[in-house]
Design a protein around this motif. Structure first.
Motif, PDB file in Angstrom:
ATOM      1  N   ILE A  44      -8.108 -32.747 -43.933  1.00 47.38           N
ATOM      2  CA  ILE A  44      -9.334 -33.482 -43.597  1.00 47.38           C
ATOM      3  C   ILE A  44      -9.440 -34.786 -44.381  1.00 47.38           C
ATOM      4  O   ILE A  44      -9.848 -35.807 -43.836  1.00 47.38           O
ATOM      5  CB  ILE A  44     -10.604 -32.602 -43.772  1.00 47.38           C
ATOM      6  N   ASN A  45      -9.042 -34.785 -45.643  1.00 45.87           N
ATOM      7  CA  ASN A  45      -9.109 -36.015 -46.436  1.00 45.87           C
ATOM      8  C   ASN A  45      -8.097 -37.047 -45.959  1.00 45.87           C
ATOM      9  O   ASN A  45      -8.405 -38.233 -45.876  1.00 45.87           O
ATOM     10  CB  ASN A  45      -8.940 -35.714 -47.928  1.00 45.87           C
ATOM     11  N   GLY A  46      -6.899 -36.607 -45.617  1.00 48.09           N
ATOM     12  CA  GLY A  46      -5.888 -37.522 -45.080  1.00 48.09           C
ATOM     13  C   GLY A  46      -6.310 -38.085 -43.731  1.00 48.09           C
ATOM     14  O   GLY A  46      -6.177 -39.283 -43.473  1.00 48.09           O
ATOM     15  N   PHE A  47      -6.842 -37.230 -42.900  1.00 52.47           N
ATOM     16  CA  PHE A  47      -7.306 -37.618 -41.569  1.00 52.47           C
ATOM     17  C   PHE A  47      -8.407 -38.675 -41.646  1.00 52.47           C
ATOM     18  O   PHE A  47      -8.311 -39.734 -41.036  1.00 52.47           O
ATOM     19  CB  PHE A  47      -7.797 -36.363 -40.837  1.00 52.47           C
ATOM     20  N   VAL A  48      -9.461 -38.389 -42.398  1.00 52.26           N
ATOM     21  CA  VAL A  48     -10.593 -39.322 -42.480  1.00 52.26           C
ATOM     22  C   VAL A  48     -10.157 -40.625 -43.145  1.00 52.26           C
ATOM     23  O   VAL A  48     -10.513 -41.712 -42.685  1.00 52.26           O
ATOM     24  CB  VAL A  48     -11.798 -38.683 -43.204  1.00 52.26           C
ATOM     25  N   GLY A  49      -9.356 -40.540 -44.191  1.00 45.24           N
ATOM     26  CA  GLY A  49      -8.893 -41.751 -44.862  1.00 45.24           C
ATOM     27  C   GLY A  49      -8.081 -42.649 -43.940  1.00 45.24           C
ATOM     28  O   GLY A  49      -8.281 -43.869 -43.896  1.00 45.24           O
ATOM     29  N   GLN A  52     -10.357 -44.234 -41.281  1.00 48.61           N
ATOM     30  CA  GLN A  52     -11.159 -45.336 -41.827  1.00 48.61           C
ATOM     31  C   GLN A  52     -10.339 -46.618 -41.842  1.00 48.61           C
ATOM     32  O   GLN A  52     -10.834 -47.692 -41.505  1.00 48.61           O
ATOM     33  CB  GLN A  52     -11.642 -44.994 -43.232  1.00 48.61           C
ATOM     34  N   ARG A  53      -9.085 -46.523 -42.207  1.00 54.78           N
ATOM     35  CA  ARG A  53      -8.222 -47.702 -42.245  1.00 54.78           C
ATOM     36  C   ARG A  53      -7.905 -48.206 -40.844  1.00 54.78           C
ATOM     37  O   ARG A  53      -7.855 -49.410 -40.598  1.00 54.78           O
ATOM     38  CB  ARG A  53      -6.970 -47.399 -43.040  1.00 54.78           C
ATOM     39  N   VAL A  54      -7.686 -47.288 -39.921  1.00 55.25           N
ATOM     40  CA  VAL A  54      -7.416 -47.670 -38.531  1.00 55.25           C
ATOM     41  C   VAL A  54      -8.590 -48.471 -37.972  1.00 55.25           C
ATOM     42  O   VAL A  54      -8.406 -49.515 -37.347  1.00 55.25           O
ATOM     43  CB  VAL A  54      -7.140 -46.412 -37.668  1.00 55.25           C
ATOM     44  N   HIS A  55      -9.805 -48.010 -38.228  1.00 53.41           N
ATOM     45  CA  HIS A  55     -10.979 -48.692 -37.686  1.00 53.41           C
ATOM     46  C   HIS A  55     -11.295 -49.991 -38.429  1.00 53.41           C
ATOM     47  O   HIS A  55     -12.148 -50.756 -37.983  1.00 53.41           O
ATOM     48  CB  HIS A  55     -12.181 -47.756 -37.654  1.00 53.41           C
ATOM     49  N   ALA A  56     -10.593 -50.240 -39.523  1.00 50.94           N
ATOM     50  CA  ALA A  56     -10.738 -51.514 -40.245  1.00 50.94           C
ATOM     51  C   ALA A  56      -9.582 -52.466 -39.926  1.00 50.94           C
ATOM     52  O   ALA A  56      -9.461 -53.519 -40.534  1.00 50.94           O
ATOM     53  CB  ALA A  56     -10.805 -51.256 -41.753  1.00 50.94           C
ATOM     54  N   SER A  57      -8.756 -52.113 -38.958  1.00 50.16           N
ATOM     55  CA  SER A  57      -7.594 -52.937 -38.594  1.00 50.16           C
ATOM     56  C   SER A  57      -8.033 -54.122 -37.743  1.00 50.16           C
ATOM     57  O   SER A  57      -9.218 -54.289 -37.446  1.00 50.16           O
ATOM     58  CB  SER A  57      -6.567 -52.089 -37.831  1.00 50.16           C
ATOM     59  N   PRO A  62     -12.426 -50.955 -28.493  1.00 49.41           N
ATOM     60  CA  PRO A  62     -11.898 -50.550 -27.182  1.00 49.41           C
ATOM     61  C   PRO A  62     -10.372 -50.388 -27.210  1.00 49.41           C
ATOM     62  O   PRO A  62      -9.828 -49.485 -26.564  1.00 49.41           O
ATOM     63  CB  PRO A  62     -12.324 -51.682 -26.245  1.00 49.41           C
ATOM     64  N   GLN A  63      -9.676 -51.249 -27.950  1.00 50.70           N
ATOM     65  CA  GLN A  63      -8.220 -51.133 -28.058  1.00 50.70           C
ATOM     66  C   GLN A  63      -7.821 -49.845 -28.787  1.00 50.70           C
ATOM     67  O   GLN A  63      -6.901 -49.146 -28.359  1.00 50.70           O
ATOM     68  CB  GLN A  63      -7.646 -52.352 -28.769  1.00 50.70           C
ATOM     69  N   ILE A  64      -8.525 -49.537 -29.864  1.00 45.91           N
ATOM     70  CA  ILE A  64      -8.227 -48.308 -30.611  1.00 45.91           C
ATOM     71  C   ILE A  64      -8.474 -47.089 -29.727  1.00 45.91           C
ATOM     72  O   ILE A  64      -7.648 -46.170 -29.676  1.00 45.91           O
ATOM     73  CB  ILE A  64      -9.064 -48.241 -31.909  1.00 45.91           C
ATOM     74  N   ALA A 155      -0.311 -42.249 -35.552  1.00 53.70           N
ATOM     75  CA  ALA A 155      -0.232 -41.232 -36.611  1.00 53.70           C
ATOM     76  C   ALA A 155      -1.568 -40.514 -36.776  1.00 53.70           C
ATOM     77  O   ALA A 155      -1.615 -39.277 -36.873  1.00 53.70           O
ATOM     78  CB  ALA A 155       0.192 -41.880 -37.928  1.00 53.70           C
ATOM     79  N   ALA A 156      -2.652 -41.270 -36.794  1.00 53.51           N
ATOM     80  CA  ALA A 156      -3.977 -40.667 -36.948  1.00 53.51           C
ATOM     81  C   ALA A 156      -4.295 -39.743 -35.775  1.00 53.51           C
ATOM     82  O   ALA A 156      -4.792 -38.627 -35.966  1.00 53.51           O
ATOM     83  CB  ALA A 156      -5.037 -41.761 -37.071  1.00 53.51           C
ATOM     84  N   SER A 157      -3.997 -40.193 -34.576  1.00 57.32           N
ATOM     85  CA  SER A 157      -4.317 -39.363 -33.419  1.00 57.32           C
ATOM     86  C   SER A 157      -3.414 -38.148 -33.313  1.00 57.32           C
ATOM     87  O   SER A 157      -3.825 -37.113 -32.784  1.00 57.32           O
ATOM     88  CB  SER A 157      -4.278 -40.184 -32.128  1.00 57.32           C
ATOM     89  N   THR A 158      -2.212 -38.253 -33.836  1.00 56.83           N
ATOM     90  CA  THR A 158      -1.323 -37.090 -33.831  1.00 56.83           C
ATOM     91  C   THR A 158      -1.932 -35.962 -34.662  1.00 56.83           C
ATOM     92  O   THR A 158      -1.838 -34.789 -34.296  1.00 56.83           O
ATOM     93  CB  THR A 158       0.079 -37.477 -34.346  1.00 56.83           C
ATOM     94  N   ILE A 159      -2.589 -36.313 -35.759  1.00 53.69           N
ATOM     95  CA  ILE A 159      -3.264 -35.301 -36.567  1.00 53.69           C
ATOM     96  C   ILE A 159      -4.304 -34.574 -35.717  1.00 53.69           C
ATOM     97  O   ILE A 159      -4.365 -33.341 -35.697  1.00 53.69           O
ATOM     98  CB  ILE A 159      -3.920 -35.940 -37.814  1.00 53.69           C
TER      99      ILE A 159
END
Length: 185
Positions: A44-49, A52-57, A62-64, A155-159
């Protein structure tokens, strides 16, 4: 088949509680997928972290969501397809583009199509992109750095996709209208 617990902020391991609280604040609920992830503070910590970075890219929301929905369909992961359908609509992705993605096709929007194609290729080729795959993405107006950002989204979505496929969380009532079932192979 093992049964996975859906944790709450009160019942989760102590190291998972801050992440569940963050998700509660962000979504107004703890998504069932996260509730099951909370059984592993590492997960859960790896996933949320990472999210958070993905959404700050540099990618837009809409692209994400397009990449996340593409990945959920490519991985035949039902809970994430419903969840990301709802979020894509909320972020302004056209319903026709979402329907195309849910059927494994590319959206009509050229930029979203380029993102979806790159994400699907990453999954299907296990990260081995050909030069032509990268060139098509760049020709759609994206940057080299954004190729790397798409890798982070995948990677995030694979989780999420793998957790859903293993734990089979129930779909929340507010996402029932977006339920999706993987085609039978």
């Amino acid at each position: 088949m093992p049964s996975f617990t859906a944790y709450t902020v009160e019942t989760a391991p102590a190291q998972s509680r801050p992440m569940l609280q963050q998700l509660q604040q962000a979504f107004g609920l703890i998504p069932n997928i996260a509730a099951t992830m909370a059984g592993s503070p590492v997960l859960i910590n790896g996933f949320v972290g990472l999210f958070q970075r993905v959404h700050a890219s540099s990618l837009t929301e809409p692209q994400i969501q397009t990449v996340l929905l593409t990945n959920a369909v490519a991985n035949a992961s039902e809970w994430p397809v419903a969840f990301h359908t709802a979020l894509a609509l909320k972020q302004g992705v056209h319903r026709a583009d979402i329907d195309a993605l849910r059927h494994g096709a590319l959206p009509a929007d050229p930029a979203l199509a380029a993102l979806s194609a790159l994400a699907r290729t990453l999954i299907e080729k296990r990260g081995h992109l050909a030069e032509s795959d990268q060139k098509r993405f760049l020709e759609a107006g994206f940057t080299i750095e954004q190729i790397l950002e798409v890798i982070a989204v995948v990677a995030a979505s694979t989780i999420t996709n793998y957790t859903s496929s293993v734990t089979h969380p129930p779909l929340e009532a507010q996402f029932d209208a977006f339920a999706w079932h993987a085609p039978v192979p």
